[in-house]
Design a protein around this motif. Structure first.
Motif, PDB file in Angstrom:
ATOM      1  N   ASP A   1      67.627  48.231   6.440  1.00  0.00           N
ATOM      2  CA  ASP A   1      67.144  47.911   5.097  1.00  0.00           C
ATOM      3  C   ASP A   1      65.963  48.805   4.768  1.00  0.00           C
ATOM      4  O   ASP A   1      65.039  48.974   5.571  1.00  0.00           O
ATOM      5  CB  ASP A   1      66.705  46.446   5.018  1.00  0.00           C
ATOM      6  CG  ASP A   1      67.890  45.500   5.147  1.00  0.00           C
ATOM      7  OD1 ASP A   1      69.020  45.938   4.874  1.00  0.00           O
ATOM      8  OD2 ASP A   1      67.671  44.332   5.520  1.00  0.00           O
ATOM      9  N   GLY A   2      66.008  49.389   3.620  1.00  0.00           N
ATOM     10  CA  GLY A   2      64.958  50.337   3.252  1.00  0.00           C
ATOM     11  C   GLY A   2      65.065  50.694   1.791  1.00  0.00           C
ATOM     12  O   GLY A   2      65.600  49.932   0.980  1.00  0.00           O
ATOM     13  N   PRO A   3      64.575  51.866   1.456  1.00  0.00           N
ATOM     14  CA  PRO A   3      64.548  52.262   0.054  1.00  0.00           C
ATOM     15  C   PRO A   3      65.952  52.411  -0.535  1.00  0.00           C
ATOM     16  O   PRO A   3      66.900  52.758   0.168  1.00  0.00           O
ATOM     17  CB  PRO A   3      63.830  53.620   0.083  1.00  0.00           C
ATOM     18  CG  PRO A   3      63.128  53.665   1.398  1.00  0.00           C
ATOM     19  CD  PRO A   3      63.950  52.855   2.326  1.00  0.00           C
ATOM     20  N   THR A   4      66.074  52.131  -1.823  1.00  0.00           N
ATOM     21  CA  THR A   4      67.281  52.424  -2.567  1.00  0.00           C
ATOM     22  C   THR A   4      67.206  53.869  -3.032  1.00  0.00           C
ATOM     23  O   THR A   4      66.259  54.251  -3.710  1.00  0.00           O
ATOM     24  CB  THR A   4      67.419  51.486  -3.775  1.00  0.00           C
ATOM     25  OG1 THR A   4      67.472  50.132  -3.319  1.00  0.00           O
ATOM     26  CG2 THR A   4      68.678  51.804  -4.566  1.00  0.00           C
ATOM     27  N   VAL A   5      68.170  54.660  -2.637  1.00  0.00           N
ATOM     28  CA  VAL A   5      68.140  56.092  -2.915  1.00  0.00           C
ATOM     29  C   VAL A   5      69.340  56.457  -3.771  1.00  0.00           C
ATOM     30  O   VAL A   5      70.464  56.057  -3.477  1.00  0.00           O
ATOM     31  CB  VAL A   5      68.141  56.908  -1.614  1.00  0.00           C
ATOM     32  CG1 VAL A   5      68.097  58.395  -1.910  1.00  0.00           C
ATOM     33  CG2 VAL A   5      66.967  56.511  -0.745  1.00  0.00           C
ATOM     34  N   THR A   6      69.116  57.210  -4.839  1.00  0.00           N
ATOM     35  CA  THR A   6      70.165  57.609  -5.754  1.00  0.00           C
ATOM     36  C   THR A   6      70.109  59.112  -5.971  1.00  0.00           C
ATOM     37  O   THR A   6      69.041  59.657  -6.279  1.00  0.00           O
ATOM     38  CB  THR A   6      70.020  56.898  -7.113  1.00  0.00           C
ATOM     39  OG1 THR A   6      70.003  55.491  -6.916  1.00  0.00           O
ATOM     40  CG2 THR A   6      71.166  57.273  -8.044  1.00  0.00           C
TER      41      THR A   6
ATOM     42  N   TYR B   1      62.150  54.313 -10.184  1.00  0.00           N
ATOM     43  CA  TYR B   1      61.856  54.913  -8.891  1.00  0.00           C
ATOM     44  C   TYR B   1      60.359  55.011  -8.615  1.00  0.00           C
ATOM     45  O   TYR B   1      59.534  54.979  -9.527  1.00  0.00           O
ATOM     46  CB  TYR B   1      62.482  56.311  -8.798  1.00  0.00           C
ATOM     47  CG  TYR B   1      63.972  56.303  -9.021  1.00  0.00           C
ATOM     48  CD1 TYR B   1      64.804  55.491  -8.254  1.00  0.00           C
ATOM     49  CD2 TYR B   1      64.552  57.075 -10.021  1.00  0.00           C
ATOM     50  CE1 TYR B   1      66.173  55.468  -8.454  1.00  0.00           C
ATOM     51  CE2 TYR B   1      65.918  57.053 -10.228  1.00  0.00           C
ATOM     52  CZ  TYR B   1      66.719  56.250  -9.453  1.00  0.00           C
ATOM     53  OH  TYR B   1      68.072  56.218  -9.663  1.00  0.00           O
ATOM     54  N   ASP B   2      60.061  55.129  -7.325  1.00  0.00           N
ATOM     55  CA  ASP B   2      58.690  55.349  -6.879  1.00  0.00           C
ATOM     56  C   ASP B   2      58.476  56.796  -6.441  1.00  0.00           C
ATOM     57  O   ASP B   2      57.343  57.258  -6.353  1.00  0.00           O
ATOM     58  CB  ASP B   2      58.369  54.420  -5.701  1.00  0.00           C
ATOM     59  CG  ASP B   2      58.572  52.962  -6.064  1.00  0.00           C
ATOM     60  OD1 ASP B   2      57.705  52.406  -6.740  1.00  0.00           O
ATOM     61  OD2 ASP B   2      59.610  52.394  -5.678  1.00  0.00           O
ATOM     62  N   GLU B   3      59.579  57.492  -6.145  1.00  0.00           N
ATOM     63  CA  GLU B   3      59.518  58.891  -5.748  1.00  0.00           C
ATOM     64  C   GLU B   3      60.730  59.617  -6.302  1.00  0.00           C
ATOM     65  O   GLU B   3      61.806  59.038  -6.427  1.00  0.00           O
ATOM     66  CB  GLU B   3      59.524  59.040  -4.216  1.00  0.00           C
ATOM     67  CG  GLU B   3      58.333  58.447  -3.505  1.00  0.00           C
ATOM     68  CD  GLU B   3      58.454  58.585  -1.983  1.00  0.00           C
ATOM     69  OE1 GLU B   3      59.517  59.075  -1.529  1.00  0.00           O
ATOM     70  OE2 GLU B   3      57.508  58.218  -1.282  1.00  0.00           O
ATOM     71  N   VAL B   4      60.537  60.881  -6.614  1.00  0.00           N
ATOM     72  CA  VAL B   4      61.646  61.762  -6.957  1.00  0.00           C
ATOM     73  C   VAL B   4      61.505  63.012  -6.089  1.00  0.00           C
ATOM     74  O   VAL B   4      60.460  63.665  -6.099  1.00  0.00           O
ATOM     75  CB  VAL B   4      61.656  62.146  -8.444  1.00  0.00           C
ATOM     76  CG1 VAL B   4      62.730  63.198  -8.708  1.00  0.00           C
ATOM     77  CG2 VAL B   4      61.900  60.924  -9.320  1.00  0.00           C
TER      78      VAL B   4
ATOM     79  N   GLY C   1      66.330  60.213  -6.505  1.00  0.00           N
ATOM     80  CA  GLY C   1      65.377  59.166  -6.838  1.00  0.00           C
ATOM     81  C   GLY C   1      65.297  58.149  -5.717  1.00  0.00           C
ATOM     82  O   GLY C   1      66.332  57.775  -5.140  1.00  0.00           O
ATOM     83  N   ARG C   2      64.104  57.697  -5.416  1.00  0.00           N
ATOM     84  CA  ARG C   2      63.918  56.755  -4.291  1.00  0.00           C
ATOM     85  C   ARG C   2      63.090  55.566  -4.766  1.00  0.00           C
ATOM     86  O   ARG C   2      61.973  55.726  -5.246  1.00  0.00           O
ATOM     87  CB  ARG C   2      63.209  57.478  -3.140  1.00  0.00           C
ATOM     88  CG  ARG C   2      63.017  56.657  -1.875  1.00  0.00           C
ATOM     89  CD  ARG C   2      62.466  57.574  -0.782  1.00  0.00           C
ATOM     90  NE  ARG C   2      62.312  56.918   0.496  1.00  0.00           N
ATOM     91  CZ  ARG C   2      61.172  56.378   0.921  1.00  0.00           C
ATOM     92  NH1 ARG C   2      60.099  56.427   0.163  1.00  0.00           N
ATOM     93  NH2 ARG C   2      61.108  55.807   2.103  1.00  0.00           N
ATOM     94  N   GLU C   3      63.681  54.388  -4.645  1.00  0.00           N
ATOM     95  CA  GLU C   3      62.997  53.143  -5.031  1.00  0.00           C
ATOM     96  C   GLU C   3      62.538  52.430  -3.767  1.00  0.00           C
ATOM     97  O   GLU C   3      63.358  51.999  -2.943  1.00  0.00           O
ATOM     98  CB  GLU C   3      63.941  52.251  -5.839  1.00  0.00           C
ATOM     99  CG  GLU C   3      63.294  50.960  -6.314  1.00  0.00           C
ATOM    100  CD  GLU C   3      64.259  50.098  -7.081  1.00  0.00           C
ATOM    101  OE1 GLU C   3      63.857  48.966  -7.451  1.00  0.00           O
ATOM    102  OE2 GLU C   3      65.402  50.513  -7.297  1.00  0.00           O
ATOM    103  N   VAL C   4      61.253  52.300  -3.601  1.00  0.00           N
ATOM    104  CA  VAL C   4      60.709  51.666  -2.410  1.00  0.00           C
ATOM    105  C   VAL C   4      60.664  50.163  -2.626  1.00  0.00           C
ATOM    106  O   VAL C   4      60.102  49.690  -3.631  1.00  0.00           O
ATOM    107  CB  VAL C   4      59.293  52.207  -2.104  1.00  0.00           C
ATOM    108  CG1 VAL C   4      58.731  51.522  -0.859  1.00  0.00           C
ATOM    109  CG2 VAL C   4      59.337  53.715  -1.905  1.00  0.00           C
ATOM    110  N   PRO C   5      61.267  49.367  -1.729  1.00  0.00           N
ATOM    111  CA  PRO C   5      61.272  47.900  -1.932  1.00  0.00           C
ATOM    112  C   PRO C   5      59.894  47.301  -1.776  1.00  0.00           C
ATOM    113  O   PRO C   5      59.022  47.870  -1.119  1.00  0.00           O
ATOM    114  CB  PRO C   5      62.230  47.417  -0.833  1.00  0.00           C
ATOM    115  CG  PRO C   5      62.206  48.473   0.207  1.00  0.00           C
ATOM    116  CD  PRO C   5      61.958  49.778  -0.504  1.00  0.00           C
TER     117      PRO C   5
END
Length: 492
Positions: free
Chosen positions: A332-337, A395-398, A488-492
């Protein structure tokens, strides 16, 4: 950069970010200057799937070997053992991210391992005189055949037959995974999936239909008279090996039928949907599209990979095959698109020209395959911009990656003439912010761009990327760009 054991390194002085008020190309009012670009963080150059795994995958090998002293053959042997274990774990993680239902497409894994190999070569070459090569051994890998219909259509064969055989008992031993979604079913007719043994009289049937009240029913029947009926209610209905997903109805796929067996669809014209069925053994291709150009199609997937590893130093030479590498489910970790992944193999369809520019694709100067070339003698903010905008607000990071080459032909851009190149993103105010500025380079020099953007102004519904020059005094002042990836990275 060299082919074969291709490596690419940027000198430290060329990894600095421009700050303050340096001029850049202008469009829509030009780029906004800032005193603080500390939010832009460089990370290792990674491919799409490797970006999903995070920096830990790329540098796993370094972690395994960083504490081993350089003491000739013994130390080199320890290094090799570390890389073998690192490649095993990285491949397992890669398969876990790429795969579905415990398997991964052969072509997809091969391509991502090729990219992983290039990045790993950069890491190894940066530390000591050594060569490493990682490649997929398709012959030794354990494979299944995957029958796929990804678009919701009738459950017909590629030739339009409504009653047809998916699996021939003479060639396949059993179904290893089954997933199906029924999006539509007729009011008065049944769609059936049948598993029948040719060595015994055993058979099992799964049917989907509507009852007199219009509710959707899932029914299983066996040769010994056993039957189970489950009223689901409405569509869509999603099925797997154990029952109706989320529907409270259970069964055992092909219950009581020992493989090998024949798998057939009957009444395929009475329902529509999608499915992915993995089979252990060969599958007759007459009813399927073997090249994926039509639906349903057939592809080979890997359930346990074999990976060839070559590691050579002045002290040791290791050639080995790492067998039985199975997918490791990602934690379980970041959602990455992946928002953009363009190697320009299909042209410039994902881009639009800006300014007075001549753009085209070619394969002479590229990272691999084709590349985009930006040319023309008017360089004022001319180049390419993504044709689409991307919503990065969640997202929190690109992360942005690209391969860039300065010239390479008979003429070329000159840094002493102030001919610079920029990779930029559009912020929430419509201004263009520099991801990388190329103002110090030599003729034909290649660069790997890899940056993680965390500045809040990058997270909005109109994010875009552009590749531009600020100036050019000759038609052949060319810049070449390849392997552009935006994640794109969404940090939970």
């Amino acid at each position: 950069m060299t082919d074969g054991g291709r490596t690419s390194t940027d000198e430290p002085t060329r990894r600095s970010w421009k700050t303050g008020t340096e001029p850049g190309p202008e469009e829509d009012g030009g780029p906004r200057t800032r005193q603080d670009r500390g939010q832009l963080l460089l990370v290792g150059a990674v491919a799409v799937a490797i970006a999903l795994l995070g920096v830990a995958v790329l540098f796993n090998a370094t972690i395994y070997t960083e504490s081993v002293p350089d003491r000739g053959t013994i130390a080199a042997s320890h290094d090799a053992e570390g890389y073998i274990e690192a490649v095993r774990q990285d491949t397992a993680r890669l398969m876990g991210v790429l795969g579905t239902d415990g398997s991964v497409g052969t072509a997809e894994l091969r391509g991502n391992l090729t990219t992983y190999n290039r990045r790993l070569q950069e890491v190894v070459a940066d530390g000591k005189p050594a060569y490493i090569q990682v490649s997929l051994n398709e012959t030794d890998s354990d494979t299944d055949q995957l029958i796929v219909q990804d678009a919701p259509e009738d459950f017909r064969s590629v030739d339009g037959d409504a009653g047809w055989s998916l699996v021939d008992a003479a060639n396949a031993t059993n179904v290893t995974s089954f997933g199906m979604t029924v999006d539509q079913v007729d009011a008065s007719d049944r769609f059936e999936l049948n598993a029948s043994s040719t060595t015994t009289d055993d058979w099992w049937e799964l049917a989907v239909y509507r009852d007199a009240g219009g509710d959707v029913v899932v029914e299983t029947t066996t040769d010994d008279g056993g039957a189970s009926t489950c009223t689901v209610g409405s569509i869509p209905v999603t099925l797997n090996e154990t029952g109706v997903v989320g529907g409270g109805c259970s069964y055992a796929f092909a219950d009581g039928v020992s493989g090998p067996y024949t798998l057939t669809f009957d009444g395929g014209q009475h329902a529509q949907g999608t499915y992915r069925i993995a089979v252990n053994g060969s599958v007759p291709t007459g009813n399927l599209s073997p090249d994926g150009s039509d639906s349903p199609s057939l592809e080979t997937v890997i359930v346990a990979a074999s990976v060839d590893l070559v590691y050579e130093t002045p002290d040791v030479s290791v050639r080995t095959t790492i067998d039985d590498v199975e997918p490791l489910a990602p934690a379980d970790g970041p959602t990455v698109t992946t928002l953009l992944d363009d190697g320009f193999e299909g042209g410039l369809g994902a881009w639009q020209e800006i300014g007075s520019v001549d753009t085209f694709t070619q394969s002479v100067y590229s990272d691999q395959g084709a590349a985009a070339t930006i040319a023309g003698d008017d360089g004022d903010a001319s180049g390419l911009r993504t044709a689409a905008s991307y919503d990065t607000s969640a997202y929190d990071e690109v992360t942005v990656e690209a391969w860039v080459k300065a010239g390479g032909g008979s003429d070329h851009p000159e840094e002493y003439d102030g001919e610079y190149f920029y990779v930029q993103y559009r912020d929430d105010g419509g201004a263009w912010e520099a991801i990388r500025e190329f103002d110090s380079y030599s003729q034909g020099e290649e660069f790997t761009v890899s940056a993680t953007i965390t500045d809040p102004d990058a997270f909005h519904d109109d994010f875009a990327l552009r590749l531009v020059r600020n100036e050019a005094d000759h038609r052949n002042d060319e810049w070449h760009v390849d392997s552009v990836v935006v994640v794109g990275r969404e940090v939970p």
